[in-house]
Design a protein around this motif. Structure first.
Motif, PDB file in Angstrom:
ATOM      1  N   PHE A   4     -42.398   3.004 -15.474  1.00 19.63           N
ATOM      2  CA  PHE A   4     -41.193   3.423 -14.771  1.00 19.63           C
ATOM      3  C   PHE A   4     -40.848   2.512 -13.589  1.00 19.63           C
ATOM      4  O   PHE A   4     -39.723   2.032 -13.490  1.00 19.63           O
ATOM      5  N   PRO A   5     -41.808   2.229 -12.671  1.00 22.75           N
ATOM      6  CA  PRO A   5     -41.429   1.353 -11.560  1.00 22.75           C
ATOM      7  C   PRO A   5     -41.157  -0.091 -11.968  1.00 22.75           C
ATOM      8  O   PRO A   5     -40.259  -0.727 -11.411  1.00 22.75           O
ATOM      9  N   SER A   8     -37.714  -0.224 -13.443  1.00 20.77           N
ATOM     10  CA  SER A   8     -36.731  -0.114 -12.363  1.00 20.77           C
ATOM     11  C   SER A   8     -36.654  -1.391 -11.536  1.00 20.77           C
ATOM     12  O   SER A   8     -35.567  -1.853 -11.184  1.00 20.77           O
ATOM     13  N   GLU A   9     -37.812  -1.977 -11.219  1.00 23.77           N
ATOM     14  CA  GLU A   9     -37.847  -3.213 -10.427  1.00 23.77           C
ATOM     15  C   GLU A   9     -37.190  -4.374 -11.163  1.00 23.77           C
ATOM     16  O   GLU A   9     -36.413  -5.115 -10.581  1.00 23.77           O
ATOM     17  N   HIS A  12     -33.452  -3.879 -11.314  1.00 19.45           N
ATOM     18  CA  HIS A  12     -32.936  -3.310 -10.066  1.00 19.45           C
ATOM     19  C   HIS A  12     -31.472  -3.666  -9.823  1.00 19.45           C
ATOM     20  O   HIS A  12     -30.672  -2.819  -9.431  1.00 19.45           O
ATOM     21  N   ALA A  24     -35.735   3.829 -12.937  1.00 22.12           N
ATOM     22  CA  ALA A  24     -36.872   4.736 -13.159  1.00 22.12           C
ATOM     23  C   ALA A  24     -36.405   6.152 -13.504  1.00 22.12           C
ATOM     24  O   ALA A  24     -36.885   6.733 -14.491  1.00 22.12           O
ATOM     25  N   ILE A  28     -37.277   8.031 -17.020  1.00 20.09           N
ATOM     26  CA  ILE A  28     -37.977   9.319 -16.965  1.00 20.09           C
ATOM     27  C   ILE A  28     -37.144  10.398 -17.645  1.00 20.09           C
ATOM     28  O   ILE A  28     -37.673  11.228 -18.390  1.00 20.09           O
TER      29      ILE A  28
END
Length: 132
Positions: A4-5, A8-9, A12, A24, A28
């Motif tokens: 998830f991170p 997202s990163e 971004h 993220a 999710i």
């Protein structure tokens, strides 16, 4: 858990509204809906208390790992692990198609502190599936 991170990163800039990244939460949310669907499939009921297991199953298939055999409250380990594997592959394809190899390399060059985390995550993923 690190999917998830990292998703997202790496996305971004591409997945944000008014400077708020939603990569993220998006992943999710999709995983939660998939977990709800496979619990409904496994239980044979549309709405029941078993759906509460969808939330912890987003992170890891909790009940299937604790209880061997057929699912009692949620879903089978094969269905849960398959859903997570498909999610991992689709997230990887999405990141690669949006950022490309050069974009992913550039991210890790600017964030070398994340390289040990990606190695740990890759090792844990490789070990996870054969243990099922």
């Amino acid at each position: 858990m690190l999917l998830f991170p990292f998703f997202s990163e790496l996305l971004h800039e591409e997945l944000r509204i008014y400077n708020i990244s939603f990569g993220a939460p998006l992943l999710i949310g999709i995983d939660f809906l998939v977990q709800v669907a496979i619990i409904m499939h496994s239980s044979g009921r549309c709405w029941s208390q078993e759906l509460l297991f969808a939330t912890p199953n987003v992170i890891s298939p909790v009940e299937p790992l604790l209880l061997s055999g057929k699912p009692v409250k949620s879903t089978s380990i094969k269905l849960a692990a398959s859903a997570h594997l498909v999610e991992l592959v689709m997230a990887g394809i999405t990141v690669w198609s949006v950022r490309g190899t050069e974009g992913i390399e550039a991210y890790f060059k600017t964030r070398p502190d994340n390289i040990p985390l990606i190695h740990l995550w890759a090792a844990a993923t490789v070990v996870y599936y054969p243990l099922l």
